[in-house]
Design a protein around this motif. Structure first.
Motif, PDB file in Angstrom:
ATOM      1  N   LEU A  84       0.911  -1.238   0.002  1.00 22.75           N
ATOM      2  CA  LEU A  84      -0.045  -0.140   0.089  1.00 22.75           C
ATOM      3  C   LEU A  84       0.910   1.297   0.021  1.00 22.75           C
ATOM      4  O   LEU A  84       0.870   2.050  -0.973  1.00 22.75           O
ATOM      5  CB  LEU A  84      -1.053   0.054   1.332  1.00 22.75           C
ATOM      6  CG  LEU A  84      -1.866   1.218   1.388  1.00 22.75           C
ATOM      7  CD1 LEU A  84      -2.879   1.282   0.270  1.00 22.75           C
ATOM      8  CD2 LEU A  84      -2.381   1.065   2.751  1.00 22.75           C
ATOM      9  N   VAL A  85       1.819   1.326   0.949  1.00 17.08           N
ATOM     10  CA  VAL A  85       2.739   2.494   1.208  1.00 17.08           C
ATOM     11  C   VAL A  85       3.592   2.705  -0.265  1.00 17.08           C
ATOM     12  O   VAL A  85       3.770   3.982  -0.609  1.00 17.08           O
ATOM     13  CB  VAL A  85       3.593   2.401   2.144  1.00 17.08           C
ATOM     14  CG1 VAL A  85       4.474   3.594   2.126  1.00 17.08           C
ATOM     15  CG2 VAL A  85       2.763   2.429   3.696  1.00 17.08           C
ATOM     16  N   CYS A  86       4.170   1.681  -0.861  1.00 18.73           N
ATOM     17  CA  CYS A  86       4.938   1.796  -1.885  1.00 18.73           C
ATOM     18  C   CYS A  86       4.227   2.137  -3.155  1.00 18.73           C
ATOM     19  O   CYS A  86       4.600   2.988  -4.060  1.00 18.73           O
ATOM     20  CB  CYS A  86       5.858   0.700  -1.933  1.00 18.73           C
ATOM     21  SG  CYS A  86       7.198   0.338  -0.620  1.00 18.73           S
ATOM     22  N   ALA A  87       2.965   1.765  -3.228  1.00 24.35           N
ATOM     23  CA  ALA A  87       2.105   1.954  -4.492  1.00 24.35           C
ATOM     24  C   ALA A  87       1.807   3.216  -4.439  1.00 24.35           C
ATOM     25  O   ALA A  87       1.749   3.876  -5.416  1.00 24.35           O
ATOM     26  CB  ALA A  87       0.986   1.085  -4.523  1.00 24.35           C
ATOM     27  N   ALA A  88       1.266   3.676  -3.186  1.00 24.14           N
ATOM     28  CA  ALA A  88       0.895   5.273  -3.136  1.00 24.14           C
ATOM     29  C   ALA A  88       2.346   6.175  -3.505  1.00 24.14           C
ATOM     30  O   ALA A  88       1.997   7.095  -4.228  1.00 24.14           O
ATOM     31  CB  ALA A  88       0.585   5.502  -1.672  1.00 24.14           C
ATOM     32  N   ALA A 167       9.681  -2.661  -3.655  1.00 23.06           N
ATOM     33  CA  ALA A 167      10.380  -2.176  -4.950  1.00 23.06           C
ATOM     34  C   ALA A 167       9.353  -2.315  -5.922  1.00 23.06           C
ATOM     35  O   ALA A 167       9.313  -1.520  -7.072  1.00 23.06           O
ATOM     36  CB  ALA A 167      11.831  -2.593  -5.270  1.00 23.06           C
ATOM     37  N   ALA A 168       8.840  -3.524  -6.054  1.00 23.94           N
ATOM     38  CA  ALA A 168       7.725  -4.129  -7.035  1.00 23.94           C
ATOM     39  C   ALA A 168       6.522  -3.107  -7.234  1.00 23.94           C
ATOM     40  O   ALA A 168       6.152  -2.741  -8.044  1.00 23.94           O
ATOM     41  CB  ALA A 168       7.680  -5.581  -7.135  1.00 23.94           C
ATOM     42  N   GLY A 173       2.828   0.907  -8.710  1.00 23.57           N
ATOM     43  CA  GLY A 173       2.145   2.298  -8.641  1.00 23.57           C
ATOM     44  C   GLY A 173       2.363   3.381  -9.648  1.00 23.57           C
ATOM     45  O   GLY A 173       1.712   3.995 -10.090  1.00 23.57           O
ATOM     46  N   TYR A 174       3.811   3.490 -10.088  1.00 25.70           N
ATOM     47  CA  TYR A 174       4.144   4.334 -11.196  1.00 25.70           C
ATOM     48  C   TYR A 174       3.571   4.052 -12.552  1.00 25.70           C
ATOM     49  O   TYR A 174       3.099   4.808 -13.195  1.00 25.70           O
ATOM     50  CB  TYR A 174       5.583   4.602 -11.111  1.00 25.70           C
ATOM     51  CG  TYR A 174       6.166   5.532 -12.000  1.00 25.70           C
ATOM     52  CD1 TYR A 174       6.177   6.870 -11.541  1.00 25.70           C
ATOM     53  CD2 TYR A 174       6.599   5.226 -13.217  1.00 25.70           C
ATOM     54  CE1 TYR A 174       6.716   8.005 -12.511  1.00 25.70           C
ATOM     55  CE2 TYR A 174       6.976   6.071 -14.172  1.00 25.70           C
ATOM     56  CZ  TYR A 174       6.852   7.350 -13.738  1.00 25.70           C
ATOM     57  OH  TYR A 174       7.605   8.437 -14.616  1.00 25.70           O
ATOM     58  N   PHE A 175       3.715   2.722 -12.918  1.00 24.31           N
ATOM     59  CA  PHE A 175       3.316   2.103 -13.838  1.00 24.31           C
ATOM     60  C   PHE A 175       2.327   1.143 -14.332  1.00 24.31           C
ATOM     61  O   PHE A 175       1.512   1.056 -15.254  1.00 24.31           O
ATOM     62  CB  PHE A 175       4.649   1.847 -14.694  1.00 24.31           C
ATOM     63  CG  PHE A 175       4.334   1.380 -16.311  1.00 24.31           C
ATOM     64  CD1 PHE A 175       4.279   2.379 -17.388  1.00 24.31           C
ATOM     65  CD2 PHE A 175       4.833   0.076 -16.719  1.00 24.31           C
ATOM     66  CE1 PHE A 175       4.000   2.215 -18.650  1.00 24.31           C
ATOM     67  CE2 PHE A 175       4.916  -0.047 -18.009  1.00 24.31           C
ATOM     68  CZ  PHE A 175       4.446   0.923 -19.175  1.00 24.31           C
ATOM     69  N   THR A 176       1.988   0.258 -13.233  1.00 24.42           N
ATOM     70  CA  THR A 176       1.117  -0.693 -13.320  1.00 24.42           C
ATOM     71  C   THR A 176       1.241  -1.966 -14.173  1.00 24.42           C
ATOM     72  O   THR A 176       0.910  -3.179 -13.670  1.00 24.42           O
ATOM     73  CB  THR A 176      -0.397  -0.311 -13.531  1.00 24.42           C
ATOM     74  OG1 THR A 176      -0.564   0.088 -14.539  1.00 24.42           O
ATOM     75  CG2 THR A 176      -0.548   0.938 -12.459  1.00 24.42           C
ATOM     76  N   VAL A 181       3.759 -10.166 -13.172  1.00 25.39           N
ATOM     77  CA  VAL A 181       4.912 -10.912 -13.349  1.00 25.39           C
ATOM     78  C   VAL A 181       5.819 -10.898 -12.283  1.00 25.39           C
ATOM     79  O   VAL A 181       6.411 -11.673 -11.888  1.00 25.39           O
ATOM     80  CB  VAL A 181       5.354 -10.571 -14.727  1.00 25.39           C
ATOM     81  CG1 VAL A 181       6.531 -11.430 -15.128  1.00 25.39           C
ATOM     82  CG2 VAL A 181       4.123 -10.843 -15.949  1.00 25.39           C
ATOM     83  N   LEU A 182       5.984  -9.453 -11.946  1.00 24.48           N
ATOM     84  CA  LEU A 182       7.165  -9.295 -10.733  1.00 24.48           C
ATOM     85  C   LEU A 182       6.539  -9.643  -9.662  1.00 24.48           C
ATOM     86  O   LEU A 182       7.636 -10.541  -9.132  1.00 24.48           O
ATOM     87  CB  LEU A 182       7.283  -7.700 -10.608  1.00 24.48           C
ATOM     88  CG  LEU A 182       8.151  -6.841 -11.552  1.00 24.48           C
ATOM     89  CD1 LEU A 182       7.974  -5.405 -11.216  1.00 24.48           C
ATOM     90  CD2 LEU A 182       9.556  -7.432 -11.700  1.00 24.48           C
TER      91      LEU A 182
END
Length: 276
Positions: A84-88, A167-168, A173-176, A181-182
């Motif tokens: 959640l935090v990294c995606a935001a 990291a994934a 969150g930036y590109f989706t 796969v990651l």
């Protein structure tokens, strides 16, 4: 927006939902269509992400029993919070990235995602061989002990797994595109869990990433007027919801090579359009 384009986006949304439920990377079907018709990269990513949220909703509904079982036997909360935090953070980075930077970054990310899609079978085979070799070397007793540990409550909460998934999720969150796969690679490598279990958790995490990014983009639309093409988002949403639910039941029966070929073809067309 032309009705034929909306119909194409809805059709691609169905395929993308099926692919997302099975392996991830479905956005490499819908996002390139938006780019190919001339939608700016930042607007395309925001529009696509909001629509593809419904793909992951459908997938989670289809995998609800497997997700419940993983939640019952494992501690998922640290992994969910990290995602959640990294995606935001990743979605905020997209909003503040200059338009010219995105024109360079998005084609690069499409190439990275394509490489991941193409290498995913090889990665999966490599992981399977490694686990088989470890099991043979350790012997039957050690194998049983190892499986018991992997099935324990800490299977998804090791520091290395959380760092890798962070990291994934920043990327997601930036590109989706191709985040699934990651996730499959990271979760399979660090937990050793069966693919059925890992895929269920992957779909739950993808829902968190897409929903978090969508909320950030909706807030940006309300506060700063960040552009979103709502008709395109709606078309993708309808198609991807159907595909995500159907894909959770049907995707494993479809030839992966065909799905992978469609992804590569559409993404290459988008790259040519972007670089022309």
């Amino acid at each position: 927006m032309d009705l034929s384009v909306l119909a194409l986006l809805a059709a691609m949304g169905v395929l993308a939902g099926i692919i997302n439920a099975a392996v991830g990377s479905g956005s490499l079907l819908t996002l390139p269509v938006l780019l190919a018709i001339g939608v700016p990269p930042g607007v395309a990513v925001r529009t696509n992400t909001i629509g593809m949220v419904f793909s992951t909703i459908g997938s989670v509904i289809g995998y609800r029993r497997e997700i419940a079982e993983e939640s019952r036997t494992s501690r998922l909360l640290p992994l969910l919070a990290t995602t959640l935090v990294c995606a935001a953070t990743g979605s905020v980075l997209l909003l503040i990235s200059p338009g010219r930077a995105l024109e360079f970054v998005v084609p690069v990310l499409i190439v990275v995602a394509l490489v991941l899609v193409l290498l995913q079978p090889r990665i999966a085979r490599s992981l399977a061989r490694r686990r088989a070799a470890d099991s043979a070397a350790d012997g039957a007793a050690a194998q049983n002990e190892s499986q018991g540990a992997l099935a324990g409550p800490d299977a998804y909460s090791s520091p290395a797994l959380l760092a890798s998934m962070g990291a994934a999720s920043l990327y997601g969150g930036y590109f989706t595109a191709a985040q699934g796969v990651l996730y499959l690679g990271v979760l399979g490598a660090f937990t050793g869990r069966p693919m059925k279990s890992v895929n269920a958790v992957k779909n739950l995490l993808s829902l968190i990433v897409n929903a978090t990014a969508a909320v950030v983009y909706l807030l940006a639309f309300a506060v700063t007027g960040a552009e979103i093409i709502w008709a395109a988002s709606a078309a993708i949403a309808v198609g991807s919801l159907i595909g995500g639910y159907a894909g959770s039941h049907l995707a494993k029966r479809l030839p992966e090579g065909v799905l992978r070929g469609i992804i590569v073809l559409v993404a290459v067309v988008a790259l040519i359009r972007q670089l022309a």
